[in-house]
Design an enzyme around this catalytic site. Structure first.
Site, short mmCIF file in Angstrom:
data_model
loop_
_atom_site.label_atom_id
_atom_site.label_comp_id
_atom_site.label_asym_id
_atom_site.label_seq_id
_atom_site.Cartn_x
_atom_site.Cartn_y
_atom_site.Cartn_z
N LYS A 135 -5.14 -9.58 -7.37
CA LYS A 135 -6.37 -9.74 -6.60
C LYS A 135 -7.60 -8.72 -7.31
O LYS A 135 -7.23 -7.56 -7.79
CB LYS A 135 -6.22 -9.29 -5.28
CG LYS A 135 -6.46 -10.45 -4.22
CD LYS A 135 -6.24 -9.94 -2.73
CE LYS A 135 -7.56 -9.13 -2.42
NZ LYS A 135 -7.44 -8.90 -1.12
N LYS A 156 -10.75 -2.67 -5.38
CA LYS A 156 -11.59 -1.42 -5.62
C LYS A 156 -10.55 -0.48 -6.30
O LYS A 156 -11.03 0.64 -6.71
CB LYS A 156 -12.06 -0.89 -4.40
CG LYS A 156 -12.24 -1.97 -3.20
CD LYS A 156 -12.84 -1.40 -1.92
CE LYS A 156 -12.64 -2.29 -0.82
NZ LYS A 156 -13.60 -1.98 0.22
N LYS A 196 0.90 -1.23 0.05
CA LYS A 196 0.18 -0.11 -0.12
C LYS A 196 1.00 1.21 -0.08
O LYS A 196 0.32 2.05 -0.59
CB LYS A 196 -1.02 0.00 1.31
CG LYS A 196 -1.82 -0.89 1.23
CD LYS A 196 -3.11 -0.58 1.90
CE LYS A 196 -4.32 -1.43 1.78
NZ LYS A 196 -5.49 -1.13 2.79
#
Ligand code: TRP
Length: 344
Positions: free
Chosen positions: A207, A210, A114
């Site tokens: 994956k 969003k 992230k």
């Protein structure tokens, strides 16, 4: 084990919920309600570890709440609430900031993903994100946590924190009448089923997410039947027909993903799907998958829309849930503070 079995899990209110959130998390939350007392949280404190536009955060909080209910979480039975309303999460997270070690957090792969290249510019909240997650779980002495396999490392850290706390304060815990098991349980992740990891429809090695730029890479829970069918039709595949057994999916990530999605939607196994569809080309399998996806998702989609038009009802659910969550966490947090040595 002296700890009463209890389930806790959470979903971040960021962006659109998609099929990966549904199959990997929410649907499994629903199933656990029959076997355990369950607490399902909308983790807004976690959301702001990355910048969130305030109005979008509000919308996303209602949207996750509506998805929980539309998927079948019963707010009378289970506790549904948003994290920031119950102060125990933030308070216990602070204490855990002082229990967890820098070295432990430095090993967290989700932070590395992230934070990306510019680690210096990541929020400090993002770095201690796993401590807050441990606090979510341990504020309720939760014993079981249904999660996707990407959260396994965070659950290991949760156990490390529980163990270190129980160990560092062992003497004090004994004085205050605690038994051998200490104050915090060794929480188990529940990771199972054919689609604990739903991958992008455009790239079987990533994956479903969003944050992925291409909307065609995911099926959103708010997509209508046409959008669902179109995204499945356009999903990336290879030219081979489906194999007749699971071994034949090796090295074929896109085929594996679509078969896994089919199996999860049909509540069956990949083996069973291949028994029925092995030998079929994607031109036959994709329409079957699209039909199944629409059949499962359309009623949920309709219910979500209905709920999102009734914010008063969603507010009532969240308020009631926060009160019930607080009632469980408050005595546990009070004990934690006594153990640590806070005068009150
Ligand atoms: N980190 C989880 C995720 O991104 C969300 C989460 C926050 C969570 N707190 C939790 C999941 C506690 C389970 C238990 O999916």
């Amino acid at each position: 084990m002296p700890f009463t079995p209890r389930v806790f899990s959470g979903v971040q209110p960021t962006g659109q919920l998609h099929l990966g959130n549904y199959l990997g998390a929410v649907r499994r939350f629903v199933a656990m309600q029959d076997d355990y007392p369950c607490i399902y949280c909308v983790v807004d404190l976690h959301a702001i570890t990355m910048w969130q536009d305030p109005k979008e955060l509000i919308d996303a909080t209602y949207s996750v709440t509506a998805a929980y209910l539309a998927a079948g979480i019963d707010p009378k039975k289970s506790i549904v609430f948003n994290q920031s309303r119950v102060t125990a999460h933030a308070e216990l997270a602070w204490i855990f900031n002082c229990v967890a070690r820098m070295g432990w957090l430095n090993r967290m792969t989700q932070f590395k993903e992230k934070a990306g290249k510019d680690k210096e510019n990541a929020s400090t909240g993002l770095f201690v994100y796993p401590n807050l997650m441990a606090a979510d779980i341990l504020a309720y002495q939760a014993t079981h946590v249904p999660v996707g396999d990407d959260q396994k490392q965070h659950l290991e850290l949760t156990r490390d924190i529980a163990q270190k706390f129980n160990h560092d304060y062992a003497e004090r815990l004994a004085e205050l009448g605690y038994g051998e098991d200490g104050l915090f349980p060794m929480t188990e992740p529940i990771i199972q089923g054919p689609a604990t990891r739903v991958m992008s429809l455009r790239d079987g090695s990533k994956k479903m997410s969003k944050s992925e730029a291409s909307d065609a890479s995911r099926i959103n829970l708010t997509d209508d039947a046409d959008a669902i069918a179109q995204k499945i039709r356009k999903a990336k595949t290879d030219p081979e027909p489906l194999p007749s057994d699971v071994k034949g999916l090796e090295g074929r990530p896109e085929a594996d993903n679509l078969v896994g999605i089919y199996a999860a939607l049909a509540s069956t196994t990949k083996e069973a799907v291949l028994t029925d569809h092995g030998g079929q080309g994607f031109s036959a399998f994709k329409p079957a998958l699209a039909e199944l996806a629409v059949e499962v998702l359309a009623p949920m989609n309709a219910e979500m829309r209905r709920l999102l038009d009734d914010r008063a009802h969603l507010d009532a659910v969240l308020t009631d849930g926060a009160e019930r969550a607080h009632a469980i966490a408050a005595p546990i947090l009070r004990d934690v503070k006594r153990v640590v040595g806070f005068v009150s």
